[in-house]
Design a protein around this motif. Structure first.
Motif, PDB file in Angstrom:
ATOM      1  N   VAL A 151      49.990  30.293  52.864  1.00 11.06           N
ATOM      2  CA  VAL A 151      50.259  31.068  54.073  1.00 11.06           C
ATOM      3  C   VAL A 151      50.722  32.478  53.709  1.00 11.06           C
ATOM      4  N   GLU A 152      51.592  32.576  52.711  1.00  4.45           N
ATOM      5  CA  GLU A 152      52.047  33.898  52.266  1.00  4.45           C
ATOM      6  C   GLU A 152      50.876  34.715  51.726  1.00  4.45           C
ATOM      7  N   GLU A 153      49.987  34.064  50.972  1.00  2.62           N
ATOM      8  CA  GLU A 153      48.854  34.777  50.392  1.00  2.62           C
ATOM      9  C   GLU A 153      47.870  35.208  51.471  1.00  2.62           C
ATOM     10  N   TYR A 154      47.643  34.349  52.478  1.00  2.05           N
ATOM     11  CA  TYR A 154      46.728  34.708  53.557  1.00  2.05           C
ATOM     12  C   TYR A 154      47.226  35.927  54.341  1.00  2.05           C
ATOM     13  N   GLY A 155      48.529  36.189  54.309  1.00  2.00           N
ATOM     14  CA  GLY A 155      49.071  37.313  55.065  1.00  2.00           C
ATOM     15  C   GLY A 155      49.099  38.626  54.318  1.00  2.00           C
ATOM     16  N   ARG A 156      48.607  38.658  53.108  1.00  2.00           N
ATOM     17  CA  ARG A 156      48.664  39.888  52.313  1.00  2.00           C
ATOM     18  C   ARG A 156      47.575  40.880  52.742  1.00  2.00           C
ATOM     19  N   ASP A 157      47.788  42.127  52.360  1.00  3.78           N
ATOM     20  CA  ASP A 157      46.890  43.201  52.776  1.00  3.78           C
ATOM     21  C   ASP A 157      45.475  43.023  52.238  1.00  3.78           C
ATOM     22  N   HIS A 158      45.342  42.550  51.007  1.00  2.00           N
ATOM     23  CA  HIS A 158      44.001  42.467  50.430  1.00  2.00           C
ATOM     24  C   HIS A 158      43.151  41.405  51.137  1.00  2.00           C
ATOM     25  N   ILE A 159      43.806  40.409  51.760  1.00  2.00           N
ATOM     26  CA  ILE A 159      43.063  39.405  52.526  1.00  2.00           C
ATOM     27  C   ILE A 159      42.528  40.031  53.812  1.00  2.00           C
ATOM     28  N   ARG A 160      43.354  40.832  54.474  1.00  2.00           N
ATOM     29  CA  ARG A 160      42.895  41.521  55.680  1.00  2.00           C
ATOM     30  C   ARG A 160      41.758  42.506  55.351  1.00  2.00           C
ATOM     31  N   THR A 161      41.882  43.152  54.192  1.00  2.00           N
ATOM     32  CA  THR A 161      40.816  44.068  53.772  1.00  2.00           C
ATOM     33  C   THR A 161      39.513  43.323  53.515  1.00  2.00           C
ATOM     34  N   ALA A 162      39.614  42.158  52.847  1.00  2.00           N
ATOM     35  CA  ALA A 162      38.413  41.362  52.574  1.00  2.00           C
ATOM     36  C   ALA A 162      37.764  40.898  53.867  1.00  2.00           C
ATOM     37  N   ARG A 163      38.580  40.512  54.860  1.00  2.00           N
ATOM     38  CA  ARG A 163      38.020  40.117  56.155  1.00  2.00           C
ATOM     39  C   ARG A 163      37.326  41.304  56.825  1.00  2.00           C
ATOM     40  N   ALA A 164      37.963  42.472  56.731  1.00  2.94           N
ATOM     41  CA  ALA A 164      37.389  43.654  57.371  1.00  2.94           C
ATOM     42  C   ALA A 164      36.039  44.027  56.767  1.00  2.94           C
TER      43      ALA A 164
ATOM     44  N   VAL B 137      34.746  32.562  50.527  1.00  5.95           N
ATOM     45  CA  VAL B 137      35.055  33.562  49.500  1.00  5.95           C
ATOM     46  C   VAL B 137      36.528  33.933  49.542  1.00  5.95           C
ATOM     47  N   ILE B 138      37.054  34.126  50.733  1.00  9.23           N
ATOM     48  CA  ILE B 138      38.475  34.465  50.869  1.00  9.23           C
ATOM     49  C   ILE B 138      39.352  33.349  50.303  1.00  9.23           C
ATOM     50  N   MET B 139      38.983  32.107  50.615  1.00  7.01           N
ATOM     51  CA  MET B 139      39.816  30.981  50.189  1.00  7.01           C
ATOM     52  C   MET B 139      39.759  30.789  48.677  1.00  7.01           C
ATOM     53  N   TRP B 140      38.534  30.761  48.106  1.00  7.02           N
ATOM     54  CA  TRP B 140      38.399  30.434  46.689  1.00  7.02           C
ATOM     55  C   TRP B 140      38.648  31.626  45.779  1.00  7.02           C
ATOM     56  N   ARG B 141      38.115  32.790  46.133  1.00  5.62           N
ATOM     57  CA  ARG B 141      38.195  33.932  45.233  1.00  5.62           C
ATOM     58  C   ARG B 141      39.498  34.693  45.366  1.00  5.62           C
ATOM     59  N   HIS B 142      40.067  34.714  46.560  1.00  7.15           N
ATOM     60  CA  HIS B 142      41.258  35.529  46.787  1.00  7.15           C
ATOM     61  C   HIS B 142      42.533  34.686  46.901  1.00  7.15           C
ATOM     62  N   VAL B 143      42.572  33.767  47.852  1.00  4.87           N
ATOM     63  CA  VAL B 143      43.807  33.018  48.108  1.00  4.87           C
ATOM     64  C   VAL B 143      44.133  32.093  46.944  1.00  4.87           C
ATOM     65  N   LEU B 144      43.197  31.217  46.577  1.00  7.93           N
ATOM     66  CA  LEU B 144      43.483  30.237  45.527  1.00  7.93           C
ATOM     67  C   LEU B 144      43.682  30.919  44.175  1.00  7.93           C
ATOM     68  N   LYS B 145      42.842  31.883  43.854  1.00  3.80           N
ATOM     69  CA  LYS B 145      42.960  32.561  42.565  1.00  3.80           C
ATOM     70  C   LYS B 145      44.291  33.285  42.435  1.00  3.80           C
TER      71      LYS B 145
ATOM     72  N   SER C 156      47.002  32.601  43.855  1.00  4.14           N
ATOM     73  CA  SER C 156      48.132  31.674  43.969  1.00  4.14           C
ATOM     74  C   SER C 156      48.308  30.823  42.718  1.00  4.14           C
ATOM     75  N   MET C 157      47.573  31.117  41.650  1.00  2.00           N
ATOM     76  CA  MET C 157      47.616  30.262  40.474  1.00  2.00           C
ATOM     77  C   MET C 157      48.965  30.274  39.764  1.00  2.00           C
ATOM     78  N   VAL C 158      49.695  31.380  39.831  1.00  2.00           N
ATOM     79  CA  VAL C 158      50.990  31.421  39.153  1.00  2.00           C
ATOM     80  C   VAL C 158      51.954  30.384  39.743  1.00  2.00           C
ATOM     81  N   PRO C 159      52.203  30.358  41.075  1.00  2.00           N
ATOM     82  CA  PRO C 159      53.075  29.297  41.603  1.00  2.00           C
ATOM     83  C   PRO C 159      52.473  27.906  41.452  1.00  2.00           C
ATOM     84  N   ILE C 160      51.142  27.793  41.485  1.00  2.00           N
ATOM     85  CA  ILE C 160      50.517  26.474  41.307  1.00  2.00           C
ATOM     86  C   ILE C 160      50.782  25.949  39.902  1.00  2.00           C
ATOM     87  N   ILE C 161      50.559  26.779  38.894  1.00  2.00           N
ATOM     88  CA  ILE C 161      50.804  26.355  37.510  1.00  2.00           C
ATOM     89  C   ILE C 161      52.273  26.070  37.287  1.00  2.00           C
TER      90      ILE C 161
END
Length: 248
Positions: A204-217, A224-232, A234-239
Motif C-alpha cells: 500500500v505504501e509503495e502503491y502511493g509513491r510518486d513513481h507509481i502515479r507517473t507510471a499510471r499517467a 507492469v505496475i505490480m510486478w515491475r514497480h511495486v513488487l520490485k 518492495s524487495m528490501v522489506p520482503i527480504i
C-alpha cells in the motif's frame, strides 16, 4: 576514523554488550546445574569437584572470557541429558527441523505476498476488506489451539488418522509428505495473517509513491505496475521479513 572501521567497532561493542548482559543474567539468575547433575546425598567434596569441573569456582570475568572463547569456536559443550556433544545433536536435528518447517515457512510468505498484493491493488474494496478481516482473525488464533485441532483432526483415530505426529522415517517423497503435512498446515495457518498484514502495508505504501502515479499517467498496465514497480521496489522489506522469520 574511517566509516567502515567505526561500523566494525560499533558492531563489536554491541556484540560484547549483548553477550556480557546475557552471561550476567545467566550467572546470577540462571539455574545452578550442580545439584541437577550430581543428584541427592552427594558429599561436600563431590559437590566441590563438580563445581570446579563446571567452572563455577572461577572469577566472573574469567568465566565470561571462557564463554566468549566458546562462542568464537562454536564449542557448545555437552548435553546434560545424554552427554552427547551439543554440536552433534544440532547437526543431527537441525536438518530435520528445517525439512519440517521450510515448506510452511515458504508457503506462508509466498501466500502472504500474493494476498498482500491483491489487497493493496484493490485497497478499500470488498476483497481488501475481506483479506484484512481474515488476516486479523488469523492473527488472533493461538498456535497451540491450531496444532492441537490439526492433530486431533488429521492424526488421531478421532479424525482422519492419516499423518504421524512423532518419529522420522523418511525414505521417499510420499513418506516425507506424510510427516510434513501437519506442520506445514499449522505454520501457514498461524503465520499467514501476520505475513499478509505486513506485506499489504508495504505494498500500500509503495502503491502511493510518486513513481507509481507517473507510471499510471504514462499508461503502464496494472500487471507492469505490480510486478515491475511495486513488487520490485518492495524487495528490501520482503527480504528483511524472510530473514527475520527464518525458522531456526
Amino acid at each position: 576514523m574511517p566509516a567502515a572501521l567505526r561500523t566494525i567497532l560499533h558492531g563489536l561493542a554491541l556484540i560484547l554488550g549483548v553477550t556480557f548482559l546475557s552471561f550476567l543474567l545467566m550467572v546470577w539468575f540462571g539455574p545452578d546445574q550442580t545439584y541437577t547433575l550430581i543428584g541427592k546425598n552427594a558429599t561436600a567434596e563431590q559437590i566441590a569437584d563438580l563445581r570446579h569441573e563446571l567452572g563455577y569456582d572461577r572469577p566472573f570475568l574469567q568465566r565470561y572470557a571462557g564463554f566468549l572463547a566458546d562462542l568464537a569456536t562454536l564449542d557448545l559443550g555437552t548435553s546434560n541429558a545424554s552427554g552427547e556433544r551439543v554440536s552433534r545433536v544440532l547437526a543431527r536435528t537441525v536438518p530435520i527441523t528445517l525439512a519440517l518447517m521450510l515448506p510452511g515457512f515458504l508457503l506462508g510468505n509466498l501466500l502472504g505476498i500474493a494476498l498482500g498484493l491483491s489487497a493493496a491493488r484493490r485497497r478499500g474494496q470488498w476483497s481488501d476488506r475481506l483479506i484484512s478481516g481474515l488476516s486479523v482473525t488469523g492473527m488472533s488464533i493461538s498456535f497451540l489451539i491450531i496444532i492441537i485441532a490439526l492433530q486431533v483432526l488429521l492424526s488421531t483415530p478421532y479424525g482422519l488418522n492419516l499423518f504421524p505426529v512423532r518419529g522420522w522415517q523418511v525414505s521417499d517423497l510420499p513418506s516425507y509428505l506424510r510427516y510434513v503435512t501437519v506442520p506445514t498446515i499449522a505454520l501457514v495457518t498461524v503465520t499467514l495473517g501476520y505475513n499478509t498484514r505486513f506485506y499489504r502495508a508495504v505494498f500500500v505504501e509503495e502503491y502511493g509513491r510518486d513513481h507509481i502515479r507517473t507510471a499510471r499517467a504514462f499508461g503502464a498496465s496494472p500487471a507492469v505496475i505490480m510486478w515491475r514497480h511495486v513488487l520490485k521496489n518492495s524487495m528490501v522489506p520482503i527480504i528483511t521479513r524472510f530473514l527475520f522469520s527464518i525458522p531456526l
